[in-house]
Design a protein around this motif. Structure first.
Motif, mmCIF file in Angstrom:
data_model
loop_
_atom_site.group_PDB
_atom_site.id
_atom_site.type_symbol
_atom_site.label_atom_id
_atom_site.label_comp_id
_atom_site.label_asym_id
_atom_site.label_seq_id
_atom_site.Cartn_x
_atom_site.Cartn_y
_atom_site.Cartn_z
ATOM 1 N N GLU A 41 53.357 34.836 42.230
ATOM 2 C CA GLU A 41 52.050 35.481 42.387
ATOM 3 C C GLU A 41 51.234 34.767 43.474
ATOM 4 O O GLU A 41 51.057 33.540 43.417
ATOM 5 N N GLY A 42 50.698 35.543 44.393
ATOM 6 C CA GLY A 42 49.877 34.943 45.445
ATOM 7 C C GLY A 42 48.670 34.206 44.906
ATOM 8 O O GLY A 42 48.229 33.202 45.473
ATOM 9 N N GLN A 43 48.124 34.692 43.797
ATOM 10 C CA GLN A 43 46.930 34.055 43.225
ATOM 11 C C GLN A 43 47.186 32.595 42.884
ATOM 12 O O GLN A 43 46.284 31.763 42.964
ATOM 13 N N VAL A 44 48.433 32.264 42.489
ATOM 14 C CA VAL A 44 48.748 30.875 42.142
ATOM 15 C C VAL A 44 48.482 29.957 43.336
ATOM 16 O O VAL A 44 47.952 28.850 43.178
ATOM 17 N N TRP A 45 48.791 30.436 44.512
ATOM 18 C CA TRP A 45 48.651 29.569 45.689
ATOM 19 C C TRP A 45 47.221 29.565 46.204
ATOM 20 O O TRP A 45 46.771 28.566 46.766
ATOM 21 N N MET A 60 38.945 33.353 42.896
ATOM 22 C CA MET A 60 37.515 33.140 42.632
ATOM 23 C C MET A 60 37.068 33.874 41.364
ATOM 24 O O MET A 60 36.304 33.329 40.551
ATOM 25 N N MET A 61 37.537 35.094 41.195
ATOM 26 C CA MET A 61 37.116 35.900 40.045
ATOM 27 C C MET A 61 37.584 35.247 38.738
ATOM 28 O O MET A 61 36.811 35.116 37.782
ATOM 29 N N SER A 62 38.842 34.820 38.691
ATOM 30 C CA SER A 62 39.355 34.186 37.463
ATOM 31 C C SER A 62 38.730 32.815 37.246
ATOM 32 O O SER A 62 38.467 32.426 36.103
ATOM 33 N N VAL A 63 38.489 32.064 38.322
ATOM 34 C CA VAL A 63 37.827 30.763 38.206
ATOM 35 C C VAL A 63 36.454 30.947 37.555
ATOM 36 O O VAL A 63 36.048 30.155 36.698
ATOM 37 N N CYS A 119 35.593 42.958 45.809
ATOM 38 C CA CYS A 119 35.550 42.978 44.345
ATOM 39 C C CYS A 119 36.633 43.921 43.835
ATOM 40 O O CYS A 119 37.298 43.656 42.833
ATOM 41 N N LEU A 120 36.806 45.019 44.573
ATOM 42 C CA LEU A 120 37.836 45.991 44.198
ATOM 43 C C LEU A 120 39.213 45.329 44.227
ATOM 44 O O LEU A 120 40.072 45.618 43.397
ATOM 45 N N ARG A 121 39.397 44.430 45.176
ATOM 46 C CA ARG A 121 40.652 43.696 45.295
ATOM 47 C C ARG A 121 40.921 42.851 44.049
ATOM 48 O O ARG A 121 42.067 42.560 43.728
ATOM 49 N N ALA A 122 39.870 42.453 43.365
ATOM 50 C CA ALA A 122 40.010 41.546 42.226
ATOM 51 C C ALA A 122 39.618 42.228 40.914
ATOM 52 O O ALA A 122 39.206 41.564 39.964
ATOM 53 N N GLU A 160 41.471 43.526 38.658
ATOM 54 C CA GLU A 160 42.305 43.138 37.526
ATOM 55 C C GLU A 160 41.918 41.751 37.011
ATOM 56 O O GLU A 160 41.995 41.475 35.808
ATOM 57 N N GLN A 161 41.476 40.900 37.916
ATOM 58 C CA GLN A 161 40.997 39.581 37.493
ATOM 59 C C GLN A 161 39.680 39.727 36.717
ATOM 60 O O GLN A 161 39.458 39.032 35.730
ATOM 61 N N ALA A 162 38.819 40.624 37.185
ATOM 62 C CA ALA A 162 37.562 40.866 36.466
ATOM 63 C C ALA A 162 37.851 41.429 35.082
ATOM 64 O O ALA A 162 37.174 41.105 34.107
ATOM 65 N N ARG A 163 38.887 42.226 35.004
ATOM 66 C CA ARG A 163 39.252 42.838 33.718
ATOM 67 C C ARG A 163 39.748 41.784 32.728
ATOM 68 O O ARG A 163 39.239 41.676 31.612
ATOM 69 N N LEU A 164 40.729 40.987 33.128
ATOM 70 C CA LEU A 164 41.372 40.064 32.175
ATOM 71 C C LEU A 164 40.586 38.765 32.001
ATOM 72 O O LEU A 164 40.299 38.351 30.880
ATOM 73 N N SER A 165 40.276 38.108 33.105
ATOM 74 C CA SER A 165 39.683 36.770 33.021
ATOM 75 C C SER A 165 38.196 36.812 32.677
ATOM 76 O O SER A 165 37.635 35.804 32.263
ATOM 77 N N ILE A 166 37.561 37.969 32.872
ATOM 78 C CA ILE A 166 36.123 38.064 32.613
ATOM 79 C C ILE A 166 35.834 39.011 31.442
ATOM 80 O O ILE A 166 35.349 38.578 30.401
ATOM 81 N N ALA A 167 36.122 40.290 31.604
ATOM 82 C CA ALA A 167 35.706 41.257 30.575
ATOM 83 C C ALA A 167 36.513 41.115 29.283
ATOM 84 O O ALA A 167 35.950 41.016 28.196
#
Lengths: 250, 331
Positions: free
Chosen positions: A116-120, B76-79, B99-102, B104-111
């Motif tokens: 996953e790119g996010q890991v890096w 950044m979103m998951s952090v 934000c649209l790019r992230a 899925e991160q907003a969905r899992l790591s935040i919401a």
């Protein structure tokens, strides 16, 4: 399993009341699909009841198919989409340091997860921010969902890659308890940069028919015969095994 | 903007106060910086565009609470979710399209993790202007509205942005808030109050209700002025909170006016118009016309030119209002 046992047994001390303690050490299972091992560890520590284990993946159970922090505070963050737990762990390490909480944060990543790119993105940010209170552990069993890492998307030279991203990288035998403990000690004593422990492991270690076998990656369906053979392989005597089974069934 | 400038000249407009010359993103950045001493848990996360999102004000005033993550929005979103887990109130700031790019991160790591993170997106819609279609995010409200537990806000002017920023800090739970790139007219009075989930009626009317959010609110006021000259009495609702939408205000408007126009700088699918239609379909079905981008991508141009080209300005809204009224009268 050996990594989780060492982390929770030696490195991290948690009681049920610690969910309200912002300064607690935290563990994130970024490879969320391995949560049966996490739930079993929690049960062994008394953080959840042994009786709850059979509700795994059942409707209404807090033991979701991937860890869910709203149901299980010790999950620390919900995981199941690879890469995100690692980033969230970085946020916890940064938040703890910012507030002077003094806690350490551990994240266990799968090897396939490293694709996953996010890991890096995350690895780059952790070293940029000098998060020495963060320790990542890679469960490097060389297998992912469909096949060997090397056939899907090669990861080597793995330690070189982590070091190039500014990390202190330690390679160990992930089934050697002393090696795991020593690596965790080294991580704790490293200043200024995060540590990654690349733990070379064998998937299904200790269970003859599961070892190094990809089909068991995503399956928890075991027949009674499978269970008996597994217990024999793990050298659990019948009485101890029966106690565990009774504890689970009852 | 030509449309809102016209609106300012009309005395019957809703307490128009003149232009602050500020963009919504600058208003947000100044507000957040000004509130930071009062709300010490607030931290800001940036992905190398603090100058564009307005949080350069916060970086300057509170550098120890400003965290840089480089051009890497997913991390950044998951952090931010992880930082919130330690008791902080992170503001994640970037452009709407990133934000649209992230999502899925907003969905899992935040919401899904129920984290108290505020996602604040500048550069939404055609309002982005010359950067063109790749940067003009027309899908963000739809995407974030579909995430359970996510509050979605799009303030109308710099003053409301200031009020909304404090409301968002006080609110417990994940929020997605749109700011804006271009200079925005001040259209709301000093007495304006912002409450999450509450629409404000900027102008009463009996023939049709125009529901708008963001930069479209000024254009909706412009349309209402035009309609008045044609003898049509239009109610204007500023629906700054798209989710949860103010169902009571919509139901009352349905009973009292019987037809609607929705206006948004967003695709007509999934945004404010859809939210209004969903709410009314369950309570008081009536004709609705949808002003927004008609399922197309944007392109380069000045914001005012684009608003006209894509049919988002006052005259288009006024025409839509007449269509809605005609449909209602046929029923």
């Amino acid at each position: 399993m050996d990594i989780l046992a060492t982390l929770y047994g030696w490195e991290i001390s948690l009681t049920k009341s610690d969910t309200d303690n912002d300064a607690r050490d935290r563990f994130v299972l970024s490879k969320g699909h391995a949560c049966p091992a996490l739930y079993a560890t929690w049960a062994a520590l008394g953080l959840i009841s042994l009786q709850s284990i059979p509700t795994l993946r059942k409707l209404g159970s807090p033991l979701q198919g991937h860890p869910h922090v709203v149901d299980m505070p010790f999950a620390e963050t919900s995981t199941g989409s690879l890469g995100q737990g690692f980033s969230a762990a970085i946020g916890m390490a940064l938040g703890a340091r910012h507030q002077g909480l003094g806690s350490r944060v551990y994240a266990l990543l799968g090897d396939g997860e490293l694709q996953e790119g996010q890991v890096w993105e995350a690895a780059m940010s952790a070293s940029h921010h000098g998060l020495s209170n963060l320790c990542a552990i890679v469960d490097y069993n060389k297998l992912q969902s469909d096949d060997r890492n090397a056939n899907i998307m090669a990861l080597e030279p793995l330690a070189v890659r982590w070091r190039a991203f500014g990390w202190n990288a330690i390679e160990i035998d992930g089934h050697d308890f002393d090696a795991i403990k020593n690596a965790l000690d080294a991580a704790r004593n490293t200043d200024g940069l995060p540590t990654v422990i690349i733990a070379h492991t064998i998937k299904g270690k200790g269970v003859s028919y599961m070892e190094d076998s990809a089909p068991w990656h995503g399956s928890v369906k075991l027949s009674n015969d499978d269970i008996s053979r597994a217990l024999q392989d793990l050298s659990l005597d019948n009485a101890t095994a029966q106690d565990w089974i009774d504890g689970i069934v009852n | 903007m030509a449309s809102s400038t016209n609106a300012l000249k009309v005395e019957t407009a809703p307490q128009l106060i003149g232009s602050s010359g500020d963009s919504l993103r600058e208003a947000f950045g100044k507000a957040l910086s000004g509130l930071a001493d009062q709300y010490k848990d607030v931290v800001v996360l940036d992905a190398d565009i603090a100058g564009g999102t307005g949080v350069h004000h916060f970086r300057k005033s509170h550098p120890d609470r400003f965290f840089q993550f480089g051009i890497a929005e997913q991390n950044m979103m998951s952090v931010a979710g992880g930082m919130a887990a330690t008791g902080l109130t992170p503001f994640v700031t970037t452009f709407a399209v990133f934000c649209l790019r992230a999502v899925e991160q907003a969905r899992l790591s935040i919401a899904y993790s129920n984290r108290n993170v505020k996602i604040v997106a500048s550069h939404p819609g055609l309002d982005v202007g010359p950067d063109g279609g790749s940067a003009q995010c027309l899908e963000d409200i739809a995407a974030f509205r579909a995430i359970p537990g996510m509050t979605v806000i799009s303030p109308a002017d710099p003053f409301e942005m200031q009020l909304a920023t404090e409301a968002v800090i006080k609110h417990s739970g994940p929020v997605y808030m749109r700011t804006g790139r271009s200079p925005a007219e001040r259209i709301l009075p000093d007495t304006h109050q912002f409450e999450i989930g509450k629409a404000t009626m900027l102008r009463d009317g009996r023939d049709v209700t125009i529901v708008a959010c963001g930069v479209e609110v000024a254009r909706a006021c412009d349309a209402a002025n035009t309609l008045e000259q044609d003898g049509i009495s239009a109610r204007v609702l500023n629906m700054a909170t798209v989710k949860p939408i103010d169902r009571a205000a919509l139901q009352t408007a349905a009973l009292e006016t019987g037809c609607f126009v929705t206006c948004e700088d967003h695709n007509i699918y999934g945004g404010l118009g859809s939210a209004v239609a969903e709410a009314l379909a369950q309570s008081a079905p009536c004709p609705i016309e949808f002003i927004g981008v008609q399922d197309r991508f944007g392109e380069s141009g000045e914001p005012d030119e684009l608003a006209d080209y894509y049919g988002l300005t006052g005259p288009y809204i006024a025409a839509a209002a007449k269509r809605a009224i005609a449909r209602r009268n046929q029923q």
